[in-house]
Write an enzyme that holds these catalytic residues in place. Structure first.
Site, PDB file in Angstrom:
ATOM      1  N   GLY A   2       0.835  -1.197   0.000  1.00 35.88           N
ATOM      2  CA  GLY A   2       0.000   0.000   0.000  1.00 35.88           C
ATOM      3  C   GLY A   2       0.866   1.242   0.000  1.00 35.88           C
ATOM      4  O   GLY A   2       1.930   1.272   0.632  1.00 35.88           O
ATOM      5  N   GLY A  52      -0.735   4.712  -0.269  1.00 39.33           N
ATOM      6  CA  GLY A  52      -1.497   5.953  -0.084  1.00 39.33           C
ATOM      7  C   GLY A  52      -0.765   6.820   0.929  1.00 39.33           C
ATOM      8  O   GLY A  52       0.405   6.560   1.244  1.00 39.33           O
ATOM      9  N   ASN A  53      -1.437   7.845   1.474  1.00 36.12           N
ATOM     10  CA  ASN A  53      -0.674   8.696   2.394  1.00 36.12           C
ATOM     11  C   ASN A  53      -0.321   7.962   3.682  1.00 36.12           C
ATOM     12  O   ASN A  53       0.793   8.073   4.182  1.00 36.12           O
ATOM     13  CB  ASN A  53      -1.346  10.058   2.636  1.00 36.12           C
ATOM     14  CG  ASN A  53      -2.636   9.974   3.426  1.00 36.12           C
ATOM     15  OD1 ASN A  53      -3.192   8.891   3.650  1.00 36.12           O
ATOM     16  ND2 ASN A  53      -3.129  11.127   3.847  1.00 36.12           N
ATOM     17  N   TRP A  54      -1.222   7.107   4.177  1.00 29.24           N
ATOM     18  CA  TRP A  54      -0.914   6.373   5.399  1.00 29.24           C
ATOM     19  C   TRP A  54       0.053   5.221   5.102  1.00 29.24           C
ATOM     20  O   TRP A  54       0.988   4.963   5.856  1.00 29.24           O
ATOM     21  CB  TRP A  54      -2.210   5.898   6.057  1.00 29.24           C
ATOM     22  CG  TRP A  54      -2.082   5.257   7.411  1.00 29.24           C
ATOM     23  CD1 TRP A  54      -2.770   4.162   7.850  1.00 29.24           C
ATOM     24  CD2 TRP A  54      -1.259   5.664   8.523  1.00 29.24           C
ATOM     25  NE1 TRP A  54      -2.422   3.864   9.147  1.00 29.24           N
ATOM     26  CE2 TRP A  54      -1.493   4.770   9.582  1.00 29.24           C
ATOM     27  CE3 TRP A  54      -0.329   6.691   8.713  1.00 29.24           C
ATOM     28  CZ2 TRP A  54      -0.849   4.858  10.818  1.00 29.24           C
ATOM     29  CZ3 TRP A  54       0.325   6.792   9.942  1.00 29.24           C
ATOM     30  CH2 TRP A  54       0.060   5.883  10.976  1.00 29.24           C
ATOM     31  N   GLY A  55      -0.141   4.553   3.971  1.00 28.67           N
ATOM     32  CA  GLY A  55       0.767   3.471   3.582  1.00 28.67           C
ATOM     33  C   GLY A  55       2.192   3.972   3.427  1.00 28.67           C
ATOM     34  O   GLY A  55       3.148   3.376   3.944  1.00 28.67           O
ATOM     35  N   PHE A  95      -9.997  -2.759  -1.011  1.00 26.75           N
ATOM     36  CA  PHE A  95      -9.061  -3.471  -1.889  1.00 26.75           C
ATOM     37  C   PHE A  95      -8.495  -4.737  -1.249  1.00 26.75           C
ATOM     38  O   PHE A  95      -7.831  -5.532  -1.918  1.00 26.75           O
ATOM     39  CB  PHE A  95      -7.883  -2.564  -2.293  1.00 26.75           C
ATOM     40  CG  PHE A  95      -8.296  -1.337  -3.052  1.00 26.75           C
ATOM     41  CD1 PHE A  95      -9.408  -1.361  -3.904  1.00 26.75           C
ATOM     42  CD2 PHE A  95      -7.584  -0.151  -2.935  1.00 26.75           C
ATOM     43  CE1 PHE A  95      -9.797  -0.226  -4.607  1.00 26.75           C
ATOM     44  CE2 PHE A  95      -7.967   0.991  -3.626  1.00 26.75           C
ATOM     45  CZ  PHE A  95      -9.078   0.953  -4.467  1.00 26.75           C
ATOM     46  N   LYS A 124      -8.379  -0.468   9.384  1.00 29.55           N
ATOM     47  CA  LYS A 124      -9.165  -0.376  10.587  1.00 29.55           C
ATOM     48  C   LYS A 124     -10.324  -1.338  10.524  1.00 29.55           C
ATOM     49  O   LYS A 124     -11.112  -1.305   9.590  1.00 29.55           O
ATOM     50  CB  LYS A 124      -9.718   1.043  10.772  1.00 29.55           C
ATOM     51  CG  LYS A 124      -8.648   2.115  10.861  1.00 29.55           C
ATOM     52  CD  LYS A 124      -7.745   1.920  12.066  1.00 29.55           C
ATOM     53  CE  LYS A 124      -6.482   2.753  12.007  1.00 29.55           C
ATOM     54  NZ  LYS A 124      -6.620   4.149  12.283  1.00 29.55           N
ATOM     55  N   LYS A 139     -15.267   3.777  15.969  1.00 33.33           N
ATOM     56  CA  LYS A 139     -15.032   5.216  16.186  1.00 33.33           C
ATOM     57  C   LYS A 139     -15.636   6.047  15.055  1.00 33.33           C
ATOM     58  O   LYS A 139     -16.059   7.177  15.274  1.00 33.33           O
ATOM     59  CB  LYS A 139     -13.536   5.495  16.292  1.00 33.33           C
ATOM     60  CG  LYS A 139     -12.850   5.204  14.974  1.00 33.33           C
ATOM     61  CD  LYS A 139     -11.439   5.671  14.849  1.00 33.33           C
ATOM     62  CE  LYS A 139     -11.090   5.567  13.364  1.00 33.33           C
ATOM     63  NZ  LYS A 139      -9.685   5.646  13.063  1.00 33.33           N
ATOM     64  N   GLN A 184     -16.153   6.126   6.008  1.00 33.76           N
ATOM     65  CA  GLN A 184     -16.265   4.726   6.425  1.00 33.76           C
ATOM     66  C   GLN A 184     -17.412   4.504   7.416  1.00 33.76           C
ATOM     67  O   GLN A 184     -18.038   3.449   7.431  1.00 33.76           O
ATOM     68  CB  GLN A 184     -14.931   4.273   7.022  1.00 33.76           C
ATOM     69  CG  GLN A 184     -14.815   2.790   7.317  1.00 33.76           C
ATOM     70  CD  GLN A 184     -14.885   1.915   6.069  1.00 33.76           C
ATOM     71  OE1 GLN A 184     -14.368   2.281   5.019  1.00 33.76           O
ATOM     72  NE2 GLN A 184     -15.555   0.777   6.172  1.00 33.76           N
TER      73      GLN A 184
END
Lengths: 395, 395
Positions: free
Chosen positions: B40, B42-45, B128, B151, B244, B339
């Protein structure tokens, strides 16, 4: 039954049971209606007096209609503040724009305000409590019950003393506490919020209908816009109410440094952990659930860390590293105080005396930043310690 | 010893032990250095890949220096994204402006990226995961260990399934989770934050130095700006990470209605209570402490409720009562998803099936507001129920 039907049904059941509780049919009528007095008339004092007076008017079997609110009287353009409140039903000085119930009676005479009272609600600034309590001595029957809306505790030679315990020791009356995520202006405008009332039923409890119990307190404070949970744990909500202000200073530091939401949330997490640890260590009768499940615990912590005086002072300190906390407080708060500055010093002195400084790295870090010029960006290193501490005790 | 001396000494001890841990002298050297791959980008990956690559470079006895990051390759003005990352060390598309370690290797070939790997870190969008996992089947040895940064859980015919459990069942490899109060851009900029890694040591654990354990995971993820707590409770952090987002919708509603900080804090308090209840009910192995003491619990809840997609969508819904959640999401998020909208539906369907809707009034209220046009201002009445529920079970 479809989910929406069930929900509608649930709503009906809830609102039905709330109406019942408001008309007190589920409560034993008191042998005489309880007379209630609120001591204090700042914005939070007046707001709580409004809540209480609304409920006494709705529950004539349980409460005397008239609620006295003791007001430290002052002249407002040639008129007495008490007269303005009693004729125009507005506290123009401390809660302007909010209509007060006509059964709320402003009383400038402290002793007269507690004549024949059954329930006293204390809601004055922390520093005035000793003087007020000394004046009340000899004028309050031991049968009277009290609720303190003041947050917290004081550290003296005897160690950490809850303010409610102070009231009990000085006046000989049982005293509980009210605390929650309650910014006064929002409650005054009847925006929905929650609160926690804690009250320990005393040994000389005179029985349902004759004395204050949890049902009576719920009827006295619960409003459709002010949801009340009544519990036993006076120590828990008092500790949380005091220590949250120290955590809020920590939040203000990381916000002022521009470290963002992750860091602020981390401070709150560590702070909640240290609050729980402090409670367990010094008030073992307090319950862990109070801290993470009650409005007076985690919710009040969140609200306090999202704004307010302590955060403002701490942010300003971060942006003006050359100024002392005292100077920043003076410039910013115009004579009011950021309670966290006092509490973190008291807590530091207490923990040092009993050799537990290392167990509370966040509280200690806040103290060192405020009083010993330790640089704020050391905060993460300083509180890293906590994790190690918790891990060791858990294994 | 004066408090400030003690504090300085403490700081020295901490930083000394951190240096030690970074040079792995306190860790048994691995029999071969662990090869790590992040799936991954993305920005967090990319942010997590940066963290991991920094640590593998610092710990050559423990980790292979090179970290592969699988990138779904795309053309950026005639250049491949993987080539840009590998030559200019910047993910110009998903994490612009952040310098990446030179030992982080972007790999466009999923199967090649996991060749000879020991630890896989999954960090792709939720939707994904199934496709990626199916492609990996047959290419991942059972000795491989994994950490999921995704998450939460999915609700299917089997009930509530953790994403980590899905990985374990499909690939036959042990899988933990990483979750915390971690807005990616702040972590990428090395602003201080905390996180929680949860990993259950499997029965076929091959022994210290030969297999992944909590010390290895701490060495892999902990940075001076990214403080890691490693625990066992995979279920706890996964549940908190999913639910959350539902709570954040509730927060967005009351914020959008202009009800202020008290109300937002109340929603978070009730939300934390329902998260704990959900965990106890469906994952009894999860620990209450995880929810109120870990970054993945209360801190992530606070961060998520202070901003982000779910809050934004819910606020916009409050201000445009005639628009559907779907329309608001489309207009506001430009193809990305909130989400919480998916999770609250899945949770509703699950709770309805097992007849527990009434136990989670906030989750249900959020569902009814989003999908059945129940007016938002009914929220307080709807969640009043929770208190009653907790009281009954406590007495």
């Amino acid at each position: 039954m479809a989910a929406s039907d069930r929900l509608n049904q649930t709503s009906e059941i809830i609102s039905h049971s709330m109406q019942q509780s408001e008309s007190t049919t589920s409560l034993a009528a008191a042998d005489h209606p309880f007379k209630v007095t609120v001591i204090g008339s700042g914005n939070w004092g007046t707001t709580i007096a409004k809540v209480v007076a609304e409920n006494t008017a709705l529950n004539p079997q349980l409460f005397a209609r008239r609620v006295d609110m003791w007001v430290f009287d002052e002249d407002i353009k040639g008129e007495k503040l008490t007269e303005i409140i009693n004729t125009r039903h507005e506290n123009v000085k401390y809660l302007p724009g909010i209509e007060l119930p006509e059964n709320l009676h402003a009383n400038p005479d402290l002793i007269d305000s507690v004549k024949d009272v059954d329930i006293i609600v204390f809601n004055i600034p922390h520093q005035f409590l000793p003087r007020i309590v000394q004046q009340l001595k000899g004028h309050v029957d031991r049968k009277v019950r009290a609720i303190s809306c003041l947050k917290g505790f004081e550290v003296g030679v005897k160690g950490v003393q809850l303010l409610s315990t102070y009231v009990t020791e000085e006046l000989g009356i049982e005293c509980g506490a009210l605390s929650g995520a309650n910014l006064a202006p929002e409650v005054a405008k009847e925006h929905w919020s929650e609160t926690t009332v804690a009250y320990h039923i005393p040994e000389d409890f005179r029985g349902e209908g004759h004395d204050v119990d949890h049902k009576v307190l719920k009827a006295l404070f619960h409003r459709p816009y002010f949801h009340v949970s009544v519990i036993e744990d006076v120590a828990g909500i008092s500790i949380a109410g005091a220590l949250k202000n120290v955590v809020a200073l920590g939040c203000g530091f990381v916000e002022g440094l521009g470290w963002g939401n992750n860091a602020a949330a981390a401070i709150q997490r560590v702070g909640l952990g240290e609050i729980i640890k402090f409670g367990k260590m010094f008030f073992p009768e307090s319950k862990v659930e109070t801290y993470y499940q009650e409005s007076a615990g985690v919710a009040d912590l969140i609200t306090t860390c999202s704004g307010g005086r302590n955060v403002r002072v701490a942010k300003a300190m971060a942006k003006n590293p050359d100024k002392s906390a005292e100077d920043v407080e003076k410039e910013l708060l115009n004579g009011q105080s950021a309670q966290g500055l006092i509490t973190c010093k008291e807590v530091h002195e207490w923990l040092e005396r009993c050799n537990h400084l290392d167990d509370f790295p966040l509280f200690e870090a806040v103290y060192q930043i405020v009083y010993n010029n330790v640089p704020m960006d050391k905060l993460p290193d300083m509180i890293e310690e906590l994790d190690l501490g918790l891990k060791e005790s858990a294994h």
